[in-house]
Design a protein around this motif. Structure first.
Motif, PDB file in Angstrom:
ATOM      1  N   LEU A  66       6.801 121.822  -6.977  1.00 34.30           N
ATOM      2  CA  LEU A  66       5.734 120.806  -6.986  1.00 34.30           C
ATOM      3  C   LEU A  66       6.155 119.597  -6.157  1.00 34.30           C
ATOM      4  O   LEU A  66       5.359 119.051  -5.396  1.00 34.30           O
ATOM      5  N   GLN A  67       7.409 119.178  -6.292  1.00 26.83           N
ATOM      6  CA  GLN A  67       7.938 118.042  -5.529  1.00 26.83           C
ATOM      7  C   GLN A  67       7.910 118.348  -4.030  1.00 26.83           C
ATOM      8  O   GLN A  67       7.500 117.513  -3.225  1.00 26.83           O
ATOM      9  N   ASP A  68       8.336 119.566  -3.667  1.00 31.81           N
ATOM     10  CA  ASP A  68       8.325 119.964  -2.259  1.00 31.81           C
ATOM     11  C   ASP A  68       6.911 119.947  -1.696  1.00 31.81           C
ATOM     12  O   ASP A  68       6.707 119.558  -0.547  1.00 31.81           O
ATOM     13  N   ARG A  69       5.952 120.382  -2.485  1.00 32.97           N
ATOM     14  CA  ARG A  69       4.573 120.519  -2.015  1.00 32.97           C
ATOM     15  C   ARG A  69       3.825 119.197  -1.979  1.00 32.97           C
ATOM     16  O   ARG A  69       3.126 118.886  -1.035  1.00 32.97           O
ATOM     17  N   TYR A  70       3.946 118.431  -3.063  1.00 32.30           N
ATOM     18  CA  TYR A  70       3.127 117.230  -3.210  1.00 32.30           C
ATOM     19  C   TYR A  70       3.903 115.927  -3.116  1.00 32.30           C
ATOM     20  O   TYR A  70       3.311 114.845  -3.188  1.00 32.30           O
ATOM     21  N   GLY A  71       5.205 116.006  -2.993  1.00 35.35           N
ATOM     22  CA  GLY A  71       6.014 114.799  -2.915  1.00 35.35           C
ATOM     23  C   GLY A  71       5.970 114.028  -4.219  1.00 35.35           C
ATOM     24  O   GLY A  71       5.810 114.601  -5.295  1.00 35.35           O
ATOM     25  N   SER A  72       6.093 112.736  -4.123  1.00 37.07           N
ATOM     26  CA  SER A  72       6.143 111.893  -5.319  1.00 37.07           C
ATOM     27  C   SER A  72       4.796 111.733  -5.995  1.00 37.07           C
ATOM     28  O   SER A  72       4.713 111.168  -7.080  1.00 37.07           O
ATOM     29  N   ALA A  73       3.732 112.241  -5.376  1.00 29.07           N
ATOM     30  CA  ALA A  73       2.399 112.127  -5.976  1.00 29.07           C
ATOM     31  C   ALA A  73       2.317 112.855  -7.311  1.00 29.07           C
ATOM     32  O   ALA A  73       1.590 112.449  -8.204  1.00 29.07           O
ATOM     33  N   VAL A  74       3.071 113.942  -7.454  1.00 27.77           N
ATOM     34  CA  VAL A  74       3.045 114.742  -8.685  1.00 27.77           C
ATOM     35  C   VAL A  74       4.460 114.775  -9.258  1.00 27.77           C
ATOM     36  O   VAL A  74       5.336 115.420  -8.706  1.00 27.77           O
ATOM     37  N   ASN A  75       4.649 114.081 -10.368  1.00 30.98           N
ATOM     38  CA  ASN A  75       5.963 114.021 -11.023  1.00 30.98           C
ATOM     39  C   ASN A  75       5.897 114.849 -12.305  1.00 30.98           C
ATOM     40  O   ASN A  75       5.446 114.379 -13.344  1.00 30.98           O
ATOM     41  N   PHE A  76       6.347 116.096 -12.232  1.00 32.20           N
ATOM     42  CA  PHE A  76       6.274 117.019 -13.360  1.00 32.20           C
ATOM     43  C   PHE A  76       7.110 116.539 -14.543  1.00 32.20           C
ATOM     44  O   PHE A  76       6.679 116.622 -15.693  1.00 32.20           O
ATOM     45  N   ALA A  77       8.292 116.027 -14.273  1.00 39.34           N
ATOM     46  CA  ALA A  77       9.165 115.556 -15.353  1.00 39.34           C
ATOM     47  C   ALA A  77       8.506 114.428 -16.139  1.00 39.34           C
ATOM     48  O   ALA A  77       8.538 114.406 -17.375  1.00 39.34           O
ATOM     49  N   GLU A  78       7.894 113.504 -15.440  1.00 38.29           N
ATOM     50  CA  GLU A  78       7.201 112.394 -16.091  1.00 38.29           C
ATOM     51  C   GLU A  78       6.010 112.908 -16.908  1.00 38.29           C
ATOM     52  O   GLU A  78       5.756 112.447 -18.018  1.00 38.29           O
ATOM     53  N   PHE A  79       5.284 113.884 -16.356  1.00 41.37           N
ATOM     54  CA  PHE A  79       4.146 114.488 -17.026  1.00 41.37           C
ATOM     55  C   PHE A  79       4.583 115.128 -18.345  1.00 41.37           C
ATOM     56  O   PHE A  79       3.998 114.883 -19.396  1.00 41.37           O
ATOM     57  N   VAL A  80       5.636 115.910 -18.314  1.00 35.67           N
ATOM     58  CA  VAL A  80       6.122 116.600 -19.511  1.00 35.67           C
ATOM     59  C   VAL A  80       6.723 115.596 -20.504  1.00 35.67           C
ATOM     60  O   VAL A  80       6.558 115.747 -21.717  1.00 35.67           O
ATOM     61  N   ALA A  81       7.376 114.572 -20.004  1.00 31.67           N
ATOM     62  CA  ALA A  81       8.008 113.577 -20.880  1.00 31.67           C
ATOM     63  C   ALA A  81       6.974 112.832 -21.727  1.00 31.67           C
ATOM     64  O   ALA A  81       7.307 112.324 -22.804  1.00 31.67           O
TER      65      ALA A  81
END
Length: 110
Positions: A66-81
């Protein structure tokens, strides 16, 4: 399963759920490469844990894609946290798709 590897900037309409679902499906298939889940269809209702049997290391790999594809726009860790344990256990592909769409819209990439 077929494997696709998204790359480059998000296309026009990237905030569209169908487009994001297609890209996310490719990422999930890449993470699942080598698993015995060839008959598993990935839909908005598919659960990461129950249906795909992803482990925490698999989610870390998905977060990297997700980071590779969308950069900082999508933060999966923050979403899950931001979730309770039960929400994480029941996390669906659709909920992640909705999150990605919201993040891309917030970045003006819709």
């Amino acid at each position: 399963m077929t494997t696709t590897q998204p790359s480059g900037p998000a296309p026009a309409g990237a905030g569209d759920e169908a487009a994001v679902l297609a890209e996310l499906t490719g990422m999930i298939e890449q993470v699942l490469e080598g698993y015995e889940l060839d008959d598993t269809e990935i839909t908005m209702e598919t659960r990461f844990g129950r249906d795909l049997e992803l482990e925490s290391i698999d989610l870390v790999t998905l977060a990297g894609l997700l980071q590779d594809r969308y950069g900082s726009a999508v933060n999966f860790a923050e979403f899950v946290a931001s979730m309770e344990l039960e929400e994480i256990i029941e996390l669906s592909v659709g909920r992640l798709v909705e999150h990605v769409c919201l993040c891309l819209k917030a970045e003006g990439r819709d």
